[in-house]
Each structure stands twice: as C-alpha cells, then as structure tokens.
Motif scaffolding. Structure first.
Motif, mmCIF file in Angstrom:
data_model
loop_
_atom_site.group_PDB
_atom_site.id
_atom_site.type_symbol
_atom_site.label_atom_id
_atom_site.label_comp_id
_atom_site.label_asym_id
_atom_site.label_seq_id
_atom_site.Cartn_x
_atom_site.Cartn_y
_atom_site.Cartn_z
ATOM 1 N N ARG A 1 -78.140 -4.492 -40.441
ATOM 2 C CA ARG A 1 -77.067 -5.211 -40.063
ATOM 3 C C ARG A 1 -77.658 -6.759 -40.126
ATOM 4 O O ARG A 1 -78.520 -7.123 -39.579
ATOM 5 C CB ARG A 1 -76.341 -4.983 -38.993
ATOM 6 C CG ARG A 1 -75.493 -5.922 -38.493
ATOM 7 C CD ARG A 1 -74.093 -5.718 -39.326
ATOM 8 N NE ARG A 1 -73.163 -6.729 -38.896
ATOM 9 C CZ ARG A 1 -72.272 -6.491 -37.957
ATOM 10 N NH1 ARG A 1 -72.331 -5.471 -37.154
ATOM 11 N NH2 ARG A 1 -71.626 -7.507 -37.619
ATOM 12 N N PHE B 1 -68.914 -8.060 -41.074
ATOM 13 C CA PHE B 1 -69.895 -7.150 -41.469
ATOM 14 C C PHE B 1 -70.757 -7.457 -42.694
ATOM 15 O O PHE B 1 -70.198 -7.329 -44.108
ATOM 16 C CB PHE B 1 -69.288 -5.832 -41.674
ATOM 17 C CG PHE B 1 -68.535 -5.301 -40.251
ATOM 18 C CD1 PHE B 1 -69.117 -4.686 -39.248
ATOM 19 C CD2 PHE B 1 -67.253 -5.663 -40.082
ATOM 20 C CE1 PHE B 1 -68.784 -4.279 -38.041
ATOM 21 C CE2 PHE B 1 -66.724 -5.242 -38.732
ATOM 22 C CZ PHE B 1 -67.365 -4.705 -37.857
ATOM 23 N N PHE C 1 -74.758 -6.544 -44.703
ATOM 24 C CA PHE C 1 -75.908 -5.478 -44.468
ATOM 25 C C PHE C 1 -77.020 -5.887 -45.649
ATOM 26 O O PHE C 1 -76.684 -6.747 -46.719
ATOM 27 C CB PHE C 1 -75.712 -4.162 -44.577
ATOM 28 C CG PHE C 1 -74.540 -3.548 -43.766
ATOM 29 C CD1 PHE C 1 -75.298 -3.268 -42.272
ATOM 30 C CD2 PHE C 1 -73.052 -3.832 -43.615
ATOM 31 C CE1 PHE C 1 -74.306 -2.855 -41.388
ATOM 32 C CE2 PHE C 1 -72.283 -3.402 -42.777
ATOM 33 C CZ PHE C 1 -72.900 -2.984 -41.635
ATOM 34 N N MET D 1 -81.339 -4.638 -36.989
ATOM 35 C CA MET D 1 -80.515 -5.911 -37.294
ATOM 36 C C MET D 1 -81.526 -7.029 -37.699
ATOM 37 O O MET D 1 -82.654 -7.012 -37.135
ATOM 38 C CB MET D 1 -79.853 -6.328 -35.914
ATOM 39 C CG MET D 1 -78.876 -5.307 -35.526
ATOM 40 S SD MET D 1 -78.235 -5.834 -33.861
ATOM 41 C CE MET D 1 -79.546 -5.564 -32.892
#
Length: 248
Positions: A38, A55, A57, A98
């Motif tokens: 993420r 969102f 990634f 993350m």
C-alpha cells in the motif's frame, strides 16, 4: 509550559538506526498497481488522524528496486505539503505492508517519546500556524525534511505523555462519536428530502388533500390600485370647486 518539560526538535526524537526519520519514496504512475504494498499519500493524512481514500499499491519488485522504506503501524507520518503543512497522524494497521509517497515524512520515535503524544502535539493549532507562517509565500506550501526536523515540540516525561494521550483519546472519542452521529442524521435528512421531492413530482404522493387544508391567501392587488382612487376623487373635487368659482 511546566518547568520540568523539555523542548525538543523533531529530528532529535527519531530512533537510532537506519531510516528512522526519512522522506517517503518517489513512485511514478507506471509503477502503480491494483494490489500489493500500500502507498500512503498526502491525501491520507489528516490533522491527527488517518483518512482512508485513494487506494494505490506497488509490487514487491518495485519495492526492492527503489529500496523503499516500509512503514510500520504506529509510526508517525508527517505531511510536508500544505493544507496545512506539517499535519501528522499515526500509521494505521491496514493488514498489508505500507510505504509512503515522497511528500510524507516518516518518523520512528525513540524511547523518549510516545508516537501518539507527538501526533497530538503536532496537531496543535499553535504548532501548525507556526510552521505555516514560515513556509508561506511560495507558490506551493512545502517544507523540507531538514527544515521540518528543526521544528520543536514540548516533551513531558513519559508518564505524563501517557496520561495526556489517555485523556485526549477518551475526550476526542466522544466528540468523534457525536460528529459521526450528526453527519449520519444530516445524510438521512438529505436522502429523505430527495426522495420526498421525487415522490411528489412523479405523483407517488397525493398532495391534493394537504393543499385544500392550506390557509387561503387572497391574491395581491396590483401596485398603484389603492392610490388611483384617492387621486381621482381629488381631481373631481378640484373640478367642482373651479365650476363653483366660475358661476360666482
């Protein structure tokens, strides 16, 4: 400020070791994926809280190739970009690995500071106004990591930090619950309003009985009607007086 409190720079509160006070990573659009690790961006950082949106990634290959800094839940994320610049939040536990974008500074505090206390301290209006006053004037408010590291925050002893965090958590949770309830009521009223308008204009709701019960309002008289009659009477009176004077 109490005499036994310290004043410390943000940089001095970083832990020892590698990548404890660093910028996020520069990730260009071609490396963005639909799932994977993420990417936390500036839009995810509110004043003292994390905002779930946007969102994005990257994959493991990109993480390794760019030598990205991995964020751990509880790290302090500080936004170097305006609106307002310097706002901070705790890194959330999203259940995935993350990283952060380049305009997000990652702070992994040392043993002298509690991360949640630092976020509260950096959410103070005084702190945010101070930073804003120093970066104002550019075309886009942004502060460098080195400049951010020189800003100071008050630092009480650890037991007081814990007590402050516990008190603010308890009080702000009540306020957050009240705000959420109010927003939900507003949303329900908005939905009811839109549905009512739709039902009435499409005939699903018969309003004829209600219309009959409304109080009668006589039509408004045209402007000037009330003034015309007195004027006509005055003219007739003047004519009569002139005739009388002529006969005399």
């Amino acid at each position: 400020m109490p005499e036994h409190w310290e004043v410390r720079t943000i940089k001095s509160l970083a832990g020892k070791g590698y990548k404890t006070f660093v910028d996020g990573d520069w990730i260009e659009s071609p490396y963005i994926r639909a799932e994977g690790i993420r990417l936390i961006q500036t839009g995810n950082i509110g004043i003292g809280h994390y905002r779930e949106k946007e969102f994005r990634f990257i994959d493991e290959e990109t993480f390794v190739a760019f030598r990205c800094t991995e964020i751990m839940p509880g790290d302090v994320l500080i936004c170097r970009l305006g609106d307002p610049v310097g706002r901070a939040c705790l890194a959330p536990n999203l259940g995935v690995r993350m990283i952060a974008s380049v305009d997000v500074c990652i702070l992994k505090p040392n043993e002298s500071a509690i991360a949640a206390f630092l976020v509260y301290a950096m959410s103070s209006p005084v702190y945010l106004e101070w930073i804003g006053s120093l970066v104002r004037g550019s075309t886009r408010d942004r502060v460098s990591r080195s400049m951010l590291g020189r800003f100071c925050v008050p630092l009480p002893p650890l037991p007081e930090q814990t007590a402050i965090v516990e008190y603010l958590d308890a009080q702000t949770s009540k306020l957050d619950a009240a705000i959420a309830a109010a927003r939900r009521e507003i949303e329900l009223l908005r939905e009811y309003r839109e549905r009512l308008i739709a039902d009435v204009v499409t005939g699903k709701v018969d309003v004829r009985e209600v219309a009959v019960q409304l109080p009668y309002e006589p039509p408004e008289e045209e402007a000037g009607t009330e003034e015309e009659e007195p004027v006509a009477e005055e003219l007739a009176t003047v004519d009569s007086q002139e005739e009388a004077n002529g006969e005399e």
